[in-house]
Enzyme design. Structure first.
Site, PDB file in Angstrom:
ATOM      1  N   ASP A 195       3.869  18.027  -3.162  1.00 54.57           N
ATOM      2  CA  ASP A 195       4.923  18.282  -1.814  1.00 54.57           C
ATOM      3  C   ASP A 195       6.278  18.677  -2.583  1.00 54.57           C
ATOM      4  O   ASP A 195       6.213  18.518  -3.516  1.00 54.57           O
ATOM      5  CB  ASP A 195       4.912  17.417  -1.450  1.00 54.57           C
ATOM      6  CG  ASP A 195       5.313  15.431  -1.636  1.00 54.57           C
ATOM      7  OD1 ASP A 195       5.383  15.708  -2.808  1.00 54.57           O
ATOM      8  OD2 ASP A 195       5.953  14.933  -0.738  1.00 54.57           O
ATOM      9  N   GLU A 239       4.563  12.346  -1.616  1.00 58.22           N
ATOM     10  CA  GLU A 239       5.756  11.264  -2.359  1.00 58.22           C
ATOM     11  C   GLU A 239       6.696  11.285  -1.666  1.00 58.22           C
ATOM     12  O   GLU A 239       8.003  10.746  -1.909  1.00 58.22           O
ATOM     13  CB  GLU A 239       5.195  11.683  -3.641  1.00 58.22           C
ATOM     14  CG  GLU A 239       6.149  10.359  -4.930  1.00 58.22           C
ATOM     15  CD  GLU A 239       8.017  11.020  -4.757  1.00 58.22           C
ATOM     16  OE1 GLU A 239       7.818   9.795  -4.578  1.00 58.22           O
ATOM     17  OE2 GLU A 239       8.621  11.866  -4.017  1.00 58.22           O
ATOM     18  N   GLU A 240       7.189  12.660  -1.468  1.00 54.71           N
ATOM     19  CA  GLU A 240       8.250  12.647  -0.341  1.00 54.71           C
ATOM     20  C   GLU A 240       8.357  12.370   0.985  1.00 54.71           C
ATOM     21  O   GLU A 240      10.523  12.368   1.244  1.00 54.71           O
ATOM     22  CB  GLU A 240       9.167  14.410  -0.735  1.00 54.71           C
ATOM     23  CG  GLU A 240       8.536  14.861  -2.005  1.00 54.71           C
ATOM     24  CD  GLU A 240      10.353  14.823  -2.881  1.00 54.71           C
ATOM     25  OE1 GLU A 240      10.485  13.607  -2.935  1.00 54.71           O
ATOM     26  OE2 GLU A 240      10.489  15.285  -4.080  1.00 54.71           O
TER      27      GLU A 240
END
Ligand code: ZN
Length: 444
Positions: A83, A147-148
């Site tokens: 992402d 992850e973000e």
């Protein structure tokens, strides 16, 4: 070989950028299935075992495995996220999702965070499988969503649901590979630890009333403003991590200033004098920080508001868990704390992997192959990465790559979540070769 692998990495990176897997922080954003399927297709005609996992509609993780020949040998996992963070296209010189190759640089959101690294990892997996090299221990590639926004649909979800599939002895993830030091003592950075994350949602209540009669009213925004002010002024004591002295030794400061940075009694005095950007970085490395980043209330001009919700981004130093965060908030807010509801949004403590491990030594040899004089330099990041999830599973996890010496820390940092994100092909080539060398060295 380097040209072939570099070409593959560049093309895979460009395709991943064009997929626009933008994570807005909502469950339905990201749609990382597009990058997961792209990577599955890239690995398809090899004998690598590939599995995909849908953690939520549209959110997909991919796990690829090359089994080792010796079950007792140490295993390595490449963890790459698929992402990217949102963009403001107005600030960009080129289309942020065009993935154009201009003057030896690939442009686009994710070019440094971290689709470049994820692409290098995938290319190395494929090349290892095709080369006939059979690693001693298992080699894994985990390409994860989200992850973000804290990894809830990605690495965290995999760790909660399939820990036995993703637990390895060693992990490589974002980010590292910046050149530093001096000409007589050059270094390459590797991230061995990170601060903790303790996001909190604070609800501040008041009493509704008519906006024409504010005298002695119980206005939630007025109270919330005081809360925000106290959080901004709150100054907890500094805490130094294990590699702080080494990080200070790399800074361009006078010896006297360096001594101040290593003294808990005088660091805050020096921070008050340093310019904002530099002071902000050093302060973040050495303090638990509180940043109020979301403020939500009603929008009616003639009604005194009875509720304000603020989100505080708290990043913790070693030793600060949930109890310590609560104590910090009570100290910062004083008598205001009593009426405020606090909801935890994220709770991960600071984490650190040891240096001098077999992975460390392999990374050093892989760096030396390209830059014979450079030695690894351990750093701790103030952001969070998926490394923290793997450290909880027991893995030694480093943020590592290898970048061109022409890429400065300032330029690299500005592109992270910033405008005009891009990566030079030389850095892409170096990182792919670096990962390739670590695999054959560590798992040889
Ligand atoms: Zn990242």
């Amino acid at each position: 070989m380097r040209n072939r692998l570099t070409g593959q990495t560049v093309e895979l990176l460009r395709a991943m950028i064009r997929n626009e897997c933008v994570n807005e922080g909502t469950p339905e954003s990201g749609e990382e299935y597009r990058n997961a399927q792209l990577l599955a297709g890239f690995l398809d005609d090899t004998d690598i075992e590939v599995q995909t996992f849908e953690s939520a509609p549209g959110r997909m993780n991919l796990l690829a495995r090359i089994p080792g020949r010796d079950p007792a040998a140490p295993s390595l996992c490449f963890n790459g996220h698929t992402d990217v963070v949102p963009v403001n296209p107005e600030g960009w010189t080129h289309d942020p999702f065009g993935a154009e190759l201009i003057d030896g640089e690939v442009w686009g959101r994710g070019a440094v965070d971290m689709l470049n690294l994820t692409s290098s990892m995938a290319v190395v997996m494929r090349d290892i499988a095709e080369s006939g090299f059979r690693p001693a221990g298992d080699l894994l590639f985990l390409a994860v969503a989200d992850e973000e926004s804290g990894s809830n649909y990605g690495a965290r979800w995999m760790a909660d649901n399939y820990p036995e599939l993703i637990t390895t002895d060693y992990v490589l993830t974002e980010n590292g590979g910046l050149h530093g030091g001096s000409s007589s003592n050059p270094t390459v950075g590797i991230r061995v630890g990170e601060k903790g994350v303790a996001w909190r949602r604070l609800t501040i209540r008041g009493t509704p009333g008519h906006g024409s009669k504010p005298f002695k009213a119980d206005n939630a925004i007025v109270k919330a403003a005081a809360v925000v002010g106290r959080l901004a002024e709150y100054a907890p004591a500094p805490v130094f991590h294990d590699h702080w002295e080494s990080e200070v030794s790399e800074m361009r400061l006078t010896d006297e200033q360096k001594a101040q940075l290593l003294d808990p009694g005088s660091i805050d005095e020096l921070l008050a004098e340093l310019p904002a950007g530099q002071a902000g970085s050093i302060h973040a490395c050495t303090h638990t920080t509180f940043s109020t980043n979301v403020f939500t209330s009603q929008t009616k001009t003639n009604v005194i508001p009875d509720k304000v919700v603020i989100d505080v981004d708290i990043r913790t130093v070693r030793g600060d868990g949930s109890d310590e965060v609560r104590a910090h908030l009570e100290e910062a807010l004083g008598e205001l704390a009593a009426d405020i509801e606090v909801e935890p949004l994220m709770n991960d403590v600071a984490s650190l992997s040891p240096i001098g491990t077999p992975l460390w030594d392999s990374a050093q040899r892989a760096v030396s192959a390209a830059f014979p004089d450079a030695r690894l330099h351990a750093g701790v990041t103030v952001g969070f990465t998926d490394a923290r999830v793997h450290r909880e599973l027991g893995a030694v996890s480093y943020g590592a790559g290898l970048l061109s010496p022409n890429l400065s820390a300032a330029d690299f940092g500005a592109r992270f979540h910033g405008n005009d994100e891009r990566i030079d092909v030389e850095s892409i080539a170096l990182t792919t070769q670096f990962y390739r060398d670590v695999v054959t060295d560590l798992l040889g």
